[in-house]
Design a protein around this motif. Structure first.
Motif, PDB file in Angstrom:
ATOM      1  N   UNK A 191       0.852  -1.182   0.000  1.00 63.49           N
ATOM      2  CA  UNK A 191       0.000   0.000   0.000  1.00 63.49           C
ATOM      3  C   UNK A 191       0.896   1.244   0.000  1.00 63.49           C
ATOM      4  N   UNK A 192       0.678   2.116  -0.975  1.00 60.70           N
ATOM      5  CA  UNK A 192       1.496   3.320  -1.137  1.00 60.70           C
ATOM      6  C   UNK A 192       0.634   4.546  -0.869  1.00 60.70           C
ATOM      7  N   UNK A 193       0.988   5.303   0.156  1.00 57.73           N
ATOM      8  CA  UNK A 193       0.192   6.467   0.537  1.00 57.73           C
ATOM      9  C   UNK A 193       0.469   7.652  -0.377  1.00 57.73           C
ATOM     10  N   UNK A 194      -0.352   8.669  -0.226  1.00 61.02           N
ATOM     11  CA  UNK A 194      -0.266   9.837  -1.085  1.00 61.02           C
ATOM     12  C   UNK A 194       0.667  10.902  -0.556  1.00 61.02           C
ATOM     13  N   UNK A 195       0.569  12.044  -1.180  1.00 61.63           N
ATOM     14  CA  UNK A 195       1.423  13.172  -0.859  1.00 61.63           C
ATOM     15  C   UNK A 195       2.052  13.720  -2.134  1.00 61.63           C
ATOM     16  N   UNK A 196       3.382  13.550  -2.263  1.00 61.15           N
ATOM     17  CA  UNK A 196       4.339  12.902  -1.365  1.00 61.15           C
ATOM     18  C   UNK A 196       4.363  13.591   0.008  1.00 61.15           C
ATOM     19  N   UNK A 197       4.613  12.796   1.026  1.00 61.69           N
ATOM     20  CA  UNK A 197       4.711  13.350   2.360  1.00 61.69           C
ATOM     21  C   UNK A 197       3.545  13.032   3.256  1.00 61.69           C
ATOM     22  N   UNK A 198       2.580  12.242   2.766  1.00 63.17           N
ATOM     23  CA  UNK A 198       1.479  11.831   3.625  1.00 63.17           C
ATOM     24  C   UNK A 198       1.938  10.766   4.610  1.00 63.17           C
ATOM     25  N   UNK A 199       1.064   9.891   4.978  1.00 65.77           N
ATOM     26  CA  UNK A 199       1.413   8.805   5.893  1.00 65.77           C
ATOM     27  C   UNK A 199       0.302   7.771   5.841  1.00 65.77           C
ATOM     28  N   UNK A 200       0.605   6.588   6.333  1.00 60.21           N
ATOM     29  CA  UNK A 200      -0.396   5.534   6.408  1.00 60.21           C
ATOM     30  C   UNK A 200      -1.133   5.597   7.740  1.00 60.21           C
ATOM     31  N   UNK A 201      -2.291   4.957   7.776  1.00 61.62           N
ATOM     32  CA  UNK A 201      -3.057   4.815   9.012  1.00 61.62           C
ATOM     33  C   UNK A 201      -3.795   3.487   8.951  1.00 61.62           C
ATOM     34  N   UNK A 202      -4.185   2.952  10.109  1.00 61.86           N
ATOM     35  CA  UNK A 202      -4.821   1.630  10.113  1.00 61.86           C
ATOM     36  C   UNK A 202      -6.043   1.512   9.215  1.00 61.86           C
ATOM     37  N   UNK A 203      -6.781   2.611   9.026  1.00 55.14           N
ATOM     38  CA  UNK A 203      -7.987   2.539   8.198  1.00 55.14           C
ATOM     39  C   UNK A 203      -7.647   2.110   6.770  1.00 55.14           C
ATOM     40  N   UNK A 204      -6.423   2.330   6.335  1.00 58.27           N
ATOM     41  CA  UNK A 204      -6.039   1.986   4.968  1.00 58.27           C
ATOM     42  C   UNK A 204      -5.970   0.482   4.746  1.00 58.27           C
ATOM     43  N   UNK A 205      -6.013  -0.297   5.809  1.00 55.08           N
ATOM     44  CA  UNK A 205      -6.039  -1.752   5.665  1.00 55.08           C
ATOM     45  C   UNK A 205      -7.456  -2.299   5.467  1.00 55.08           C
ATOM     46  N   UNK A 206      -8.461  -1.428   5.532  1.00 58.03           N
ATOM     47  CA  UNK A 206      -9.846  -1.903   5.517  1.00 58.03           C
ATOM     48  C   UNK A 206     -10.382  -2.172   4.113  1.00 58.03           C
ATOM     49  N   UNK A 207      -9.622  -1.877   3.085  1.00 50.94           N
ATOM     50  CA  UNK A 207     -10.061  -2.183   1.721  1.00 50.94           C
ATOM     51  C   UNK A 207      -9.853  -3.660   1.382  1.00 50.94           C
ATOM     52  N   UNK A 208      -9.209  -4.405   2.262  1.00 56.42           N
ATOM     53  CA  UNK A 208      -8.710  -5.738   1.916  1.00 56.42           C
ATOM     54  C   UNK A 208      -9.269  -6.808   2.853  1.00 56.42           C
ATOM     55  N   UNK A 209      -9.610  -7.931   2.278  1.00 53.79           N
ATOM     56  CA  UNK A 209     -10.061  -9.092   3.036  1.00 53.79           C
ATOM     57  C   UNK A 209      -8.878  -9.610   3.864  1.00 53.79           C
ATOM     58  N   UNK A 210      -8.935  -9.514   5.199  1.00 57.35           N
ATOM     59  CA  UNK A 210      -7.781  -9.920   6.004  1.00 57.35           C
ATOM     60  C   UNK A 210      -7.534 -11.423   5.997  1.00 57.35           C
ATOM     61  N   UNK A 211      -8.520 -12.198   5.569  1.00 57.46           N
ATOM     62  CA  UNK A 211      -8.300 -13.642   5.465  1.00 57.46           C
ATOM     63  C   UNK A 211      -7.542 -13.992   4.181  1.00 57.46           C
ATOM     64  N   UNK A 212      -7.655 -13.122   3.172  1.00 62.31           N
ATOM     65  CA  UNK A 212      -7.026 -13.412   1.879  1.00 62.31           C
ATOM     66  C   UNK A 212      -5.663 -12.745   1.732  1.00 62.31           C
ATOM     67  N   UNK A 213      -5.531 -11.519   2.219  1.00 59.27           N
ATOM     68  CA  UNK A 213      -4.383 -10.690   1.869  1.00 59.27           C
ATOM     69  C   UNK A 213      -3.407 -10.493   3.031  1.00 59.27           C
ATOM     70  N   UNK A 214      -2.156 -10.401   2.669  1.00 60.09           N
ATOM     71  CA  UNK A 214      -1.089  -9.937   3.563  1.00 60.09           C
ATOM     72  C   UNK A 214      -0.862  -8.463   3.235  1.00 60.09           C
ATOM     73  N   UNK A 215      -1.260  -7.588   4.108  1.00 60.58           N
ATOM     74  CA  UNK A 215      -1.356  -6.155   3.815  1.00 60.58           C
ATOM     75  C   UNK A 215      -0.173  -5.432   4.434  1.00 60.58           C
TER      76      UNK A 215
END
Length: 363
Positions: free
Chosen positions: A54-78
């Protein structure tokens, strides 16, 4: 009218398919020396699953836990990480100053960092690469450099970073604003956000508004000698950051500037963006579209808001046309009734649906 309530109706709240989770693993990865750069990273989901970078925006932004919610946690290694100079990575512009945080901070360095993170986490095969805004740019630049590492690209809010794209967002009618603030002398994001535009231009003297980005960069590059100069730099960083945060939403929440109004976030975000924009994103002109034939070898899924005024829809249209000329239409091209933010309901749901429907990475 309660505009905050209206704005909340455009955001995804209870409709998320997957719950917010706590990272199951995290760390700091040393990726450079002299100066040191350490990337903060987190992992979510299935440790044996299909990897998603997962690549965040910006440049200069940051990641947050909510960004993992687009993905099925049983299927994906995020995998989420903060790029050089920002978020929880070290050093940062806000904590350590631009001289350290912006040194060895280019697109080529970020591309190399992705591979270092892959190696550190033991990702040896193909992975999905998911990025929005500047994250879409970096995802495509990475795929051009390392196409065999990419199973698919999932891109939101396409950003090509051409001069006209930046001019639309940061220049607009600035040169004539002092004489007639409401004159539509040039196209630009300011047309839909007049008060936010006034606030954005406020730190720049009217005589310097012929090149707004250059004027902001001069403020950020200044070695502050007094409290007044330091306040001016902070005010400029906040104005830059809040401008982007405001226009990212089709319906801005005027009561809450969010992270964009936080001083530490703004100092890193604004100065890193100005650093990259002053250097043409550290890529040759037209690099993305000129390499459409390489990108066309990879399944590409695009979600773009029709009312995006950070990265107007024309940027996605140019990419789609270039891919078509290279012989491959995008696997998905969804235009949502939304602005730029990844947190707007239609965009978030479209991204989740794409991830749910991707073919599995061939073993």
């Amino acid at each position: 009218m309660d505009f905050s309530a209206l704005q909340r109706t455009s955001k995804i709240v209870d409709e998320w398919r997957y719950p917010e989770a706590t990272a199951r693993n995290s760390g700091l990865l040393q990726v450079d020396q002299a100066p040191d750069h350490r990337l903060y990273w987190e992992e979510y989901g299935n440790p044996e699953g299909e990897p998603v970078m997962v690549l965040h925006g910006g440049p200069g932004g940051a990641c947050s836990p909510v960004m993992a919610r687009y993905f099925d946690p049983a299927r994906y290694r995020i995998v989420l990480f903060d790029q050089r100079g920002c978020g929880k990575s070290e050093p940062t512009v806000a904590a350590d100053g631009p001289a350290r945080a912006l040194a060895n901070n280019t697109t080529a360095h970020l591309i190399a960092d992705i591979n270092r993170l892959r190696d550190a986490l033991g990702i040896t095969g193909k992975m999905h690469v998911f990025g929005g805004s500047w994250g879409s740019t970096l995802a495509m630049a990475y795929a051009i450099a390392h196409p065999d590492a990419c199973a698919s690209l999932i891109l939101r809010g396409i950003f090509l970073g051409a001069p006209e794209d930046l001019h639309f967002m940061y220049q607009g009618n600035a040169a004539t604003y002092a004489e007639d603030p409401f004159a539509l002398t040039e196209p630009g994001s300011y047309v839909s956000y007049p008060q936010a535009w006034a606030d954005f231009l406020a730190p720049i003297a009217p005589a310097d508004r012929g090149d707004v980005m250059k004027a902001y960069k001069a403020i950020f590059d200044m070695t502050a000698q007094s409290d007044a100069e330091r306040r001016h730099q902070l005010e400029a960083a906040l104005a830059w950051s809040v401008w982007e945060g405001t226009i990212s939403n089709m319906i801005p929440d005027e009561a809450d500037e969010g992270k964009f109004g936080d001083a530490a976030f703004a100092l890193s975000f604004a100065q890193i963006e100005a650093h990259y924009f002053a250097n043409h994103l550290f890529m040759a002109p037209g690099h993305i579209l000129d390499n459409a034939a390489t990108l066309a070898r990879i399944p590409i899924h695009i979600v773009h808001g029709r009312f995006d005024l950070v990265c107007p829809l024309t940027q996605a249209s140019r990419l789609v046309a270039a891919l078509g000329e290279a012989g491959a239409e995008p696997a998905t091209f969804v235009i949502t009734n939304a602005g730029h933010s990844a947190m707007e309901r239609e965009t978030a749901l479209a991204l989740t649906a794409i991830m749910d429907g991707l073919p599995a990475i061939a073993g």
